[in-house]
Scaffold this motif. Structure first.
Motif, short mmCIF file in Angstrom:
data_model
loop_
_atom_site.label_atom_id
_atom_site.label_comp_id
_atom_site.label_asym_id
_atom_site.label_seq_id
_atom_site.Cartn_x
_atom_site.Cartn_y
_atom_site.Cartn_z
N THR A 32 0.82 -1.21 0.00
CA THR A 32 0.00 0.00 0.00
C THR A 32 0.85 1.26 0.00
O THR A 32 0.38 2.33 -0.33
N GLY A 33 2.10 1.17 0.40
CA GLY A 33 2.93 2.37 0.44
C GLY A 33 4.10 2.19 1.37
O GLY A 33 4.29 1.10 1.93
N VAL A 34 4.86 3.25 1.56
CA VAL A 34 6.05 3.17 2.39
C VAL A 34 5.68 2.84 3.82
O VAL A 34 6.28 1.96 4.46
N LEU A 35 4.71 3.52 4.35
CA LEU A 35 4.28 3.27 5.74
C LEU A 35 3.76 1.85 5.89
O LEU A 35 4.08 1.15 6.85
N GLY A 36 3.00 1.42 4.90
CA GLY A 36 2.46 0.07 4.92
C GLY A 36 3.59 -0.96 4.88
O GLY A 36 3.57 -1.95 5.61
N PHE A 37 4.60 -0.66 4.06
CA PHE A 37 5.71 -1.59 3.96
C PHE A 37 6.45 -1.72 5.29
O PHE A 37 6.73 -2.81 5.78
N ILE A 38 6.72 -0.55 5.90
CA ILE A 38 7.41 -0.57 7.19
C ILE A 38 6.57 -1.28 8.23
O ILE A 38 7.06 -2.08 9.03
N GLY A 39 5.27 -1.00 8.19
CA GLY A 39 4.38 -1.61 9.18
C GLY A 39 4.27 -3.10 8.98
O GLY A 39 4.11 -3.87 9.93
N ALA A 40 4.36 -3.56 7.73
CA ALA A 40 4.13 -4.97 7.46
C ALA A 40 5.40 -5.81 7.60
O ALA A 40 5.32 -7.02 7.80
N ALA A 41 6.57 -5.16 7.49
CA ALA A 41 7.83 -5.90 7.45
C ALA A 41 8.01 -6.79 8.67
O ALA A 41 8.29 -7.99 8.55
N LEU A 42 7.85 -6.19 9.84
CA LEU A 42 8.14 -6.93 11.07
C LEU A 42 7.17 -8.10 11.28
O LEU A 42 7.60 -9.24 11.45
N PRO A 43 5.84 -7.86 11.27
CA PRO A 43 4.92 -8.99 11.44
C PRO A 43 5.08 -10.04 10.35
O PRO A 43 4.88 -11.22 10.60
N MET A 44 5.49 -9.60 9.17
CA MET A 44 5.64 -10.58 8.09
C MET A 44 6.81 -11.52 8.38
O MET A 44 6.70 -12.74 8.20
N MET A 45 7.91 -10.94 8.83
CA MET A 45 9.05 -11.80 9.18
C MET A 45 8.67 -12.77 10.29
O MET A 45 8.97 -13.96 10.23
N ALA A 46 7.95 -12.21 11.29
CA ALA A 46 7.54 -13.06 12.41
C ALA A 46 6.64 -14.18 11.91
O ALA A 46 6.80 -15.35 12.28
N TRP A 47 5.70 -13.80 11.02
CA TRP A 47 4.73 -14.81 10.57
C TRP A 47 5.39 -15.85 9.65
O TRP A 47 5.02 -17.02 9.66
N GLN A 48 6.36 -15.41 8.88
CA GLN A 48 7.07 -16.38 8.04
C GLN A 48 7.85 -17.38 8.91
O GLN A 48 7.85 -18.57 8.64
N GLY A 49 8.47 -16.83 9.96
CA GLY A 49 9.16 -17.73 10.90
C GLY A 49 8.18 -18.72 11.50
O GLY A 49 8.45 -19.92 11.58
N PHE A 50 7.00 -18.18 11.88
CA PHE A 50 6.00 -19.04 12.50
C PHE A 50 5.48 -20.08 11.49
O PHE A 50 5.22 -21.22 11.85
N SER A 51 5.37 -19.65 10.23
CA SER A 51 4.91 -20.57 9.20
C SER A 51 5.90 -21.71 8.98
O SER A 51 5.51 -22.85 8.72
N LEU A 52 7.17 -21.36 9.06
CA LEU A 52 8.19 -22.42 8.98
C LEU A 52 7.96 -23.45 10.08
O LEU A 52 7.96 -24.65 9.84
N PHE A 53 7.75 -22.91 11.27
CA PHE A 53 7.51 -23.76 12.43
C PHE A 53 6.26 -24.62 12.21
O PHE A 53 6.28 -25.85 12.40
N ILE A 54 5.18 -23.95 11.77
CA ILE A 54 3.92 -24.67 11.52
C ILE A 54 4.12 -25.75 10.46
O ILE A 54 3.63 -26.87 10.59
N GLY A 55 4.85 -25.38 9.41
CA GLY A 55 5.10 -26.35 8.34
C GLY A 55 5.78 -27.58 8.85
O GLY A 55 5.39 -28.71 8.52
N GLY A 56 6.80 -27.39 9.69
CA GLY A 56 7.51 -28.53 10.27
C GLY A 56 6.61 -29.35 11.15
O GLY A 56 6.54 -30.59 11.05
N ILE A 57 5.87 -28.65 12.02
CA ILE A 57 4.99 -29.35 12.96
C ILE A 57 3.94 -30.16 12.23
O ILE A 57 3.65 -31.32 12.57
N GLN A 58 3.35 -29.54 11.18
CA GLN A 58 2.28 -30.24 10.47
C GLN A 58 2.81 -31.47 9.71
O GLN A 58 2.12 -32.49 9.65
N ALA A 59 4.01 -31.34 9.15
CA ALA A 59 4.59 -32.51 8.49
C ALA A 59 4.78 -33.63 9.50
O ALA A 59 4.48 -34.80 9.23
#
Lengths: 243, 175
Positions: free
Chosen positions: A197-224
């Motif tokens: 959506t924009g610069v502010l959106g990018f900054i705002g999304a960066a941190l939760p996205m990294m966290a969620w990707q890390g969590f998704s890795l974890f979820i992926g492993g757990i689910q397998a």
């Protein structure tokens, strides 16, 4: 559907057969995941030695891990034939789960690159295959008599429940995997939407996205792990006598 | 918001229940199962099995050789003890034999010395007797000689003539 502007590359009525539809994205991702698993497995177990080094150690750790899962549910003598199945399941599902976490690919308006396990059709196919296999090995290892007797024990009243159980097992096994991975991808897509959506959106999304990707890795492993574990649990219900 | 979505974006679709996808999934999974079993996990598991057996065998043989070594060391100790005892016995034997020989030698030496002494004494006695004998003979002849000398001196020419005559007479008479 969350991403309204993302369509799937679907071809219908292939070869003029009215029920034969393909989602080409699924076909592509299944092939990619299978290829990655195949190449990784072969690469990891090349040049085998008595004194293992590097990659061989890792591969043997995976074997030991799946062996542990099987040993938890049944004794090793009956369970060792399921080791390749367990290994293939856990590696294939793990790779499939992670494919969608790393990146997503959209060509035109079609979503091409995603997790194959984020599609309910495919997870249900896998789970149905597993349930069919458990029944097959149940008959093969214990004989038809003991297999069918299991349906009416301890009382014949249990028969409908036992039959329904097979289908509920299929559904829960497949939908659990699908739900976890799909939810992860939905949230990631929302975060990407925010980031674009924009610069502010990018900054705002960066941190939760990294966290969620890390969590998704974890979820992926757990689910397998969970999928493989439950496969072995269902398998042990069918192939062992003592329960 | 959706209008901002770009080419590389993250998203997902639920998708319908398509038979084609199912068949593809099933086909690929079974194919994958077959290939990884044949080319990756199979050889790996064989190798692990092989190593397991190898390690078990090695442990077994190590145990065996340890037992053997123990036995051998016990045997060696026993043998060493035997050898020690034997050596002690040998030394003692040698000592007693030496002692006996010493005594024998001393004994025989003494005997020989005695014999030599006796022989010497006998010789001395013999020589003494011989000397005495010789002396006695000498004394007799000497006394005759002295007597003849003495007689010779005292006889005068007259007497001598008388003696000679007598002798001649005697000789003539004897005829």
């Amino acid at each position: 559907m969350i991403n309204l502007d993302h369509t799937a590359p679907i071809v219908e009525n292939v070869f003029g057969i009215s029920w034969l539809d393909f989602n080409l994205s699924n076909v592509l991702m299944i092939a990619v995941a299978s290829l990655i698993v195949f190449l990784f497995s072969v690469w990891g177990s090349r040049n085998l030695q008595m004194k293992p080094t590097g990659m061989q150690n890792f591969m043997e750790w995976i074997v030991g891990f799946v062996k542990g899962i099987i040993n938890d549910t049944m004794d090793w003598k009956t369970g060792k034939v399921f080791l390749p199945l367990g290994l293939t399941l856990i590696t294939y599902i793990l790779v499939s789960n992670l494919l969608g976490v790393m990146t997503m690919g959209v060509v035109g308006h079609d979503l091409w690159w995603k997790s194959p396990t984020a599609d309910a059709t495919l997870t249900l196919t896998l789970s149905a295959m597993v349930i069919v296999l458990t029944n097959f090995y149940g008959i093969k290892m214990r004989g038809p008599k003991a297999y069918f007797k299991e349906y009416v024990s301890p009382v014949p009243l249990m028969l409908p429940f036992k039959i329904i159980e097979e289908f509920t097992n299929t559904l829960t096994l497949g939908l659990r995997l699908f739900g976890n991975i799909f939810a992860g991808e939905v949230l990631l897509s929302l975060l990407v939407g925010l980031a674009t959506t924009g610069v502010l959106g990018f900054i705002g999304a960066a941190l939760p996205m990294m966290a969620w990707q890390g969590f998704s890795l974890f979820i992926g492993g757990i689910q397998a792990f969970v999928f493989t574990m439950l496969t072995m649990v269902y398998m042990s219900h069918k192939v062992t006598n003592d329960h | 918001m959706h209008s901002y979505l770009g080419y590389l974006t993250i998203g997902a679709t639920v998708g319908g229940l398509r038979v084609g996808d199912m068949l593809v999934q099933l086909f690929f999974f079974l194919l994958l199962l077959y290939f990884v079993k044949k080319f990756a996990w199979g050889p790996l598991m064989n190798k692990m099995q092989e190593r397991e057996e190898y390690v078990a065998g090695e442990i077994e043989s190590a145990e065996k050789s340890r037992l053997e070594a123990e036995k051998a060391s016990i045997e060696a100790a026993a043998q060493l003890n035997n050898v020690k005892l034997e050596a002690q016995k040998l030394i003692e034997d040698a000592k007693s034999a030496g002692m006996k020989q010493e005594q024998d030698i001393v004994e025989s030496a003494r005997k020989e010395a005695d014999q030599i002494i006796q022989a010497a004494q006998a010789d001395i006695q013999n020589e003494k007797e011989k000397a005495i004998q010789a002396l006695q003979d000498k004394v007799a002849s000497l006394s005759v000689l002295i007597a003849s000398k003495v007689i010779e001196k005292e006889i005068s020419a007259q007497d001598q003539e008388k003696l000679i005559n007598d002798y001649i007479k005697e000789v003539g008479e004897e005829r």
